[in-house]
Write a protein that holds these residues in place. Structure first.
Motif, PDB file in Angstrom:
ATOM      1  N   THR A   1      -6.666  14.689   7.305  1.00  0.00           N
ATOM      2  CA  THR A   1      -5.270  15.114   7.355  1.00  0.00           C
ATOM      3  C   THR A   1      -4.336  13.917   7.237  1.00  0.00           C
ATOM      4  N   ASP A   2      -4.772  12.785   7.798  1.00  0.00           N
ATOM      5  CA  ASP A   2      -3.941  11.599   7.622  1.00  0.00           C
ATOM      6  C   ASP A   2      -3.843  11.220   6.159  1.00  0.00           C
ATOM      7  N   VAL A   3      -4.940  11.344   5.474  1.00  0.00           N
ATOM      8  CA  VAL A   3      -4.896  11.056   4.039  1.00  0.00           C
ATOM      9  C   VAL A   3      -3.958  12.031   3.342  1.00  0.00           C
TER      10      VAL A   3
ATOM     11  N   CYS B   1      -1.428  13.445   4.539  1.00  0.00           N
ATOM     12  CA  CYS B   1      -0.027  13.202   4.882  1.00  0.00           C
ATOM     13  C   CYS B   1       0.566  12.102   4.026  1.00  0.00           C
ATOM     14  N   ASN B   2      -0.274  11.306   3.427  1.00  0.00           N
ATOM     15  CA  ASN B   2       0.241  10.205   2.636  1.00  0.00           C
ATOM     16  C   ASN B   2       0.890  10.767   1.380  1.00  0.00           C
ATOM     17  N   PRO B   3       2.188  10.509   1.208  1.00  0.00           N
ATOM     18  CA  PRO B   3       2.839  11.103   0.041  1.00  0.00           C
ATOM     19  C   PRO B   3       2.303  10.553  -1.270  1.00  0.00           C
ATOM     20  N   PHE B   4       1.664   9.437  -1.208  1.00  0.00           N
ATOM     21  CA  PHE B   4       1.136   8.870  -2.432  1.00  0.00           C
ATOM     22  C   PHE B   4      -0.222   9.431  -2.798  1.00  0.00           C
TER      23      PHE B   4
ATOM     24  N   ASN C   1      -2.305  12.407  -4.057  1.00  0.00           N
ATOM     25  CA  ASN C   1      -2.180  13.702  -4.707  1.00  0.00           C
ATOM     26  C   ASN C   1      -3.395  14.539  -4.353  1.00  0.00           C
TER      27      ASN C   1
ATOM     28  N   GLN D   1      -9.282   7.507  -1.659  1.00  0.00           N
ATOM     29  CA  GLN D   1      -9.525   6.075  -1.740  1.00  0.00           C
ATOM     30  C   GLN D   1      -8.868   5.348  -0.584  1.00  0.00           C
ATOM     31  N   SER D   2      -8.581   6.069   0.435  1.00  0.00           N
ATOM     32  CA  SER D   2      -7.875   5.447   1.550  1.00  0.00           C
ATOM     33  C   SER D   2      -8.804   4.522   2.310  1.00  0.00           C
TER      34      SER D   2
END
Lengths: 139, 768
Positions: free
Chosen positions: A108-110, A112-115, A117, A123-124
């Motif tokens: 979910t944190d991933v 939330c990242n607006p970057f 898609n 790739q976080s």
């Protein structure tokens, strides 16, 4: 503790898959792929019930000789599949659940990242670190 | 000395050198020794060096200020290019290569030179992104350059010996490579220890970018992750690190530090005290960030939504992956929006990254928003003493872990709050009958038929009210446990039973529309109560339509060991008689219930006496009323029924009055026993519903009354007719009772099914 961790998108393509032993990666990929059928079966089994009442943690999908495969599905039909070593008998169900919980949180944190898609490969670095922490305990 | 105009590359290079020379991290003055060393490395003849020094004004001033140093460096470049050393030459010589310095460090410097030159265009492009700081920087640069030309030239003069090195060392540390994290060994610098790069820049304060860049360069080669190097850099004083490091790491500073260089120049001017935090945001930078924040979100305490931030940072032309990482670092509370602190941190990281500094794995402490509890993402302790710019209001501390929001999301959990119907909780038991209960009973009697969806509820409250009455009556009974059920239940000798009663009621209320809200839910009435309530004799008799459901009545008589053999020949006769008897009994009972339970027995007794000639029956009636002065709620049928219930309850619970039962049963030894058995069997069949069992008890009582009736039938025609009447009445009563029982059974079954379904849903995979 996990030997292989995979995140499968709703359309059943992998968003993230990683295994600890660098060899036999293909084997793990195949195991994850076959486990998708079991996941779908479990999802459909509870289909008549409301989605909210469906539990996210699917439990042991199927055991093999060396490994056990656990599944977890989110409300958006994103699936987490985890392969653990059968020799790791100390692993309890609660631990597996907590690992899936962590996976879900990181996912979910991933999201939330607006970057990010949705639908892209994950790739976080934070996600990688979290998965590493889960997998590194194997050895 | 005219102003020294430096290109960006030169500016960077010179500032790098300056910090290299600034052993004491004064940021204003470089150590002469170091400068001289540098100049010597420039491989310039000593006299040239001296000339340079003189030109830059160092000799005059006695020290190398930044401007002097820059001028000196420029002059070194001039000298190395072969141009005559003139004051004018610092600006007039176009396309002056950067001063080259010999020695290992000089190699790096020369590499820097090369990289600087290549970086110029990058810088230019970047400066387009964030115009203001470079602008400021430019201004500063101009002012700086005046003085530093001379030192530079001297430096060049001193260290001319590394010309060859510089071109060879293509700057892998170019911004491009850095940006792509290519981590190519920067030419020959790969072997160079990284250690120096960080602290080298720390004095600048801009070192943030520098050390990051150095980390970028070296991290590829050296095992320690960038932030660790950073940490060490930050911690170790610049002087010590300068000793160990190789100025070659300066090369990494060549990245497009348009903003960084500008800001750092400003910073150097300001001499911010924190030299050891490469990530510290300067005031000017902070102000700039705040201004940018305002353009997106006027409220400084508000949030920038993720989409807006995405657009904004996409303009920096960093790759999405890196922007994503920057976001991960800076969105501290993982809420998808940026507060002012988060935004400044993100902006700062963008700036740093644009300058080629590698992104840290964790958010540096100085960039962390002011939070009470530092989370895992925080770079805790690595940069001690760095408070970080906390000018903006502190963020709300994520007292929950950053993952908590997601945690909440992910675990909606099985908190099935809908299950309150299944929750059994203690419910106050009304021990005294109340008007409401009376009204409920009335309602129940007069109003709803089974068609009324709320009838069960009404029935229940009435049942409960009746039970309450029974309870009261039981109280009156002074311990006479008329009905084992009632007594046990009411006195909570069987709390779980009450609980179960309540549960049943609750579940009922859950399943059916809740119309019984006003009255407090008394515990489920005793079987006898419910039975009596369901009987609702008043209503029954009011609606008496002569329903001769002999079948219903016949059911009770089906008890095999009927003591009266005459029953067989005249079942119809008997039954009506029985029905009458029962009806009379029952008719009396409900009437008695609300008012004086104690009367029930006697009135029944009277009715009994009036209706029938059955001695035994009367005896039974007498005995039972006597024995059981307190009738449970409805005082069903008669003492007989009570006796039956007693017998039944006796068997079921241990709280009954054995004496009563015995008394009641002695005169009717044969009948009660079979009745009891039947009752038992019926009760077993319907374990859930005491009401039903009560009703069966009623039926049993009817049955019990039957045996005695046949005898009287044959005696007197009048009696027969009376008995027929009675039987008819009883039939109707029983018919009604039957229908009510059926309805209740249906309700209970439905309830059970719903509970089972819910149970199934709650445990979907427990069997796995």
């Amino acid at each position: 503790m996990a030997v292989c961790v995979a995140v499968i998108a709703k359309e059943n393509y992998p968003l993230y898959i990683r295994s600890t032993p660098t060899e036999n990666e293909l084997k793990f990929h195949y195991m994850v792929h076959t486990s998708l059928d079991v996941v779908d079966e479990k999802i459909s089994a509870m289909g008549k019930a409301l989605v909210d009442q469906r539990e996210l943690y699917l439990g042991l999908l199927y055991p093999t000789e060396d490994y056990k495969v656990y599944g977890y599905v989110t409300n958006s039909k994103v699936k987490f599949v985890m392969v653990v070593d059968s020799s790791n008998t100390a692993l309890r169900d609660n631990e597996i659940r907590s690992m899936f919980r962590k996976l879900h949180n990181s996912y979910t944190d991933v999201m939330c990242n607006p970057f990010y898609n949705p639908g892209d490969r994950i790739q976080s670095r934070a996600f990688d670190n979290m998965v590493t922490s889960m997998m590194i305990q194997v050895c | 000395m005219e102003g020294l105009t430096l290109s960006d590359a030169e500016q960077k290079y010179y500032s790098d050198l300056f910090s290299y020379c600034d052993i004491e991290s004064t940021k204003k003055v470089v150590v002469n020794g170091r400068v001289l060393e540098l100049f010597r490395a420039a491989q310039l003849p000593n006299d040239v060096v001296l000339q340079i020094m003189e030109l830059c004004g160092a000799t005059r001033l006695g020290y190398f200020g930044r401007s002097q140093f820059y001028i000196a460096l420029k002059l070194v470049a001039v000298a190395q290019s072969g141009f005559p050393l003139r004051v004018e030459s610092i600006n007039t010589v176009k396309d002056l290569p950067l001063p080259r310095f010999v020695a290992s460090k000089n190699e790096q410097e020369s590499r820097h030179a090369a990289s600087y030159s290549s970086d110029s265009e990058n810088q230019g492009s970047y400066s387009g992104v964030i115009p203001p700081p470079p602008g400021r920087g430019q201004v500063k640069k101009g002012s700086v350059t005046h003085d530093t030309v001379q030192p530079r030239t001297s430096a060049d003069a001193q260290e001319p010996a590394s010309p060859v090195v510089s071109p060879q060392q293509s700057p892998p540390t170019s911004p491009h490579t850095w940006r792509k994290h290519s981590r190519h060994p920067s030419g020959g610098n790969s072997e160079r220890p990284l250690a120096g790069s960080g602290p080298f820049w720390s004095p600048f304060g801009e070192a943030q970018s520098g050390s990051a860049g150095g980390d970028a360069v070296w991290s590829g080669h050296s095992p320690p992750p960038p932030q660790e190097n950073w940490v060490s850099f930050a911690d170790t004083p610049p002087t010590s690190t300068l000793l160990t490091m190789h100025p070659a790491s300066v090369q990494d500073q060549t990245t497009v530090r348009t903003v960084a260089s500008a800001t750092t120049a400003i910073e150097i001017r300001r001499q911010s005290s924190s030299y050891d935090d490469p990530w510290k945001i300067t005031d000017e930078q902070r102000q700039y960030y705040v201004n940018q924040f305002k353009t997106i979100q006027p409220d400084l305490n508000g949030f920038i939504p993720g989409s807006a931030a995405k657009e904004f940072f996409t303009k920096s032309k960093l790759p999405i992956l890196e922007l994503s990482h920057i976001w991960e670092l800076s969105d501290f509370d993982k809420d998808g929006a940026l507060t002012l602190d988060e935004f400044c941190a993100a902006f700062h990281l963008v700036v740093a990254r644009k300058n080629g500094y590698d992104l840290p794995e964790k958010l540096p402490e100085s960039l962390m928003p002011k939070l009470i509890d530092l989370e895992d993402s925080a770079d805790v302790g690595d940069q001690p003493g760095e408070v970080g710019y906390s000018g903006s209001p502190a963020e709300a501390p994520p007292s929950k872990s950053p993952s908590m929001p997601s945690l909440n999301q992910t675990w909606p959990e099985l908190n099935q709050s809908s299950e309150d119907t299944a929750i059994v909780h203690p419910v106050p038991i009304r021990m005294t009958p109340s008007k409401i209960h009376m009204q409920e009973m009335e309602l129940k009697r007069t109003g709803s038929d089974h068609t009324n969806p709320t009838s069960p509820l009404l029935v229940k409250p009435s049942d409960l009210s009746e039970e309450n009455k029974i309870n009261s009556s039981v109280k009156f009974a002074s311990g006479n446990t008329v009905d084992g059920y009632s007594s046990s239940d009411s006195f909570t000798s069987d709390p779980e039973q009450i609980g179960s009663n309540v549960t049943r009621q609750r579940s009922h209320s859950g399943t059916s529309p809740d119309t019984a809200a006003p009255p407090p839910p008394p515990p489920r009435p005793q079987p006898s109560h419910s039975r009596s309530s369901s009987l609702d004799m008043n209503r029954t008799f009011a609606v008496t339509t002569g329903q001769q459901q002999t079948g219903v009545v016949a059911h009770p008589p089906a008890v095999p060991p009927r003591p009266q053999p005459s029953q067989a020949p005249g079942p119809t006769v008997h039954r009506p008689v029985d029905a009458d008897g029962l009806m009379t009994h029952t008719s009396t009972s409900p009437q008695q219930i609300p008012e004086q339970p104690n009367f029930a027995d006697f009135s029944q007794f009277e009715v009994f006496a009036a209706s029938n000639v059955n001695e035994e029956q009367d005896d039974e009636a007498e005995k039972h009323p006597e024995v059981l002065p307190v009738e449970k709620a409805s005082d069903p049928a008669s003492s007989l029924r009570v006796a039956k219930t007693d017998s039944k309850t006796e068997e079921k619970t241990a709280a009954t009055a054995p004496a009563n039962v015995s008394k009641g049963t002695t005169p009717l030894a044969p009948p009660p026993k079979p009745v009891r058995r039947r009752l038992k069997s019926e009760d077993e069949l319907r374990p859930e519903v005491d009401e039903h069992t009560q009703k069966t008890g009623v039926l049993a009582a009817v049955l019990a009354s039957q045996p005695s009736i046949p005898r009287s039938v044959g005696k007197d025609k009048k009696a027969i007719q009376a008995s027929i009447r009675r039987n008819k009445e009883t039939n109707t009563v029983l018919a009604r009772l039957n229908s009510e029982l059926q309805q209740q059974l249906k309700d209970v079954l439905e309830e059970r099914i719903s509970l089972e379904v819910q149970l199934e849903q709650l445990r979907p995979f427990s069997h796995l």
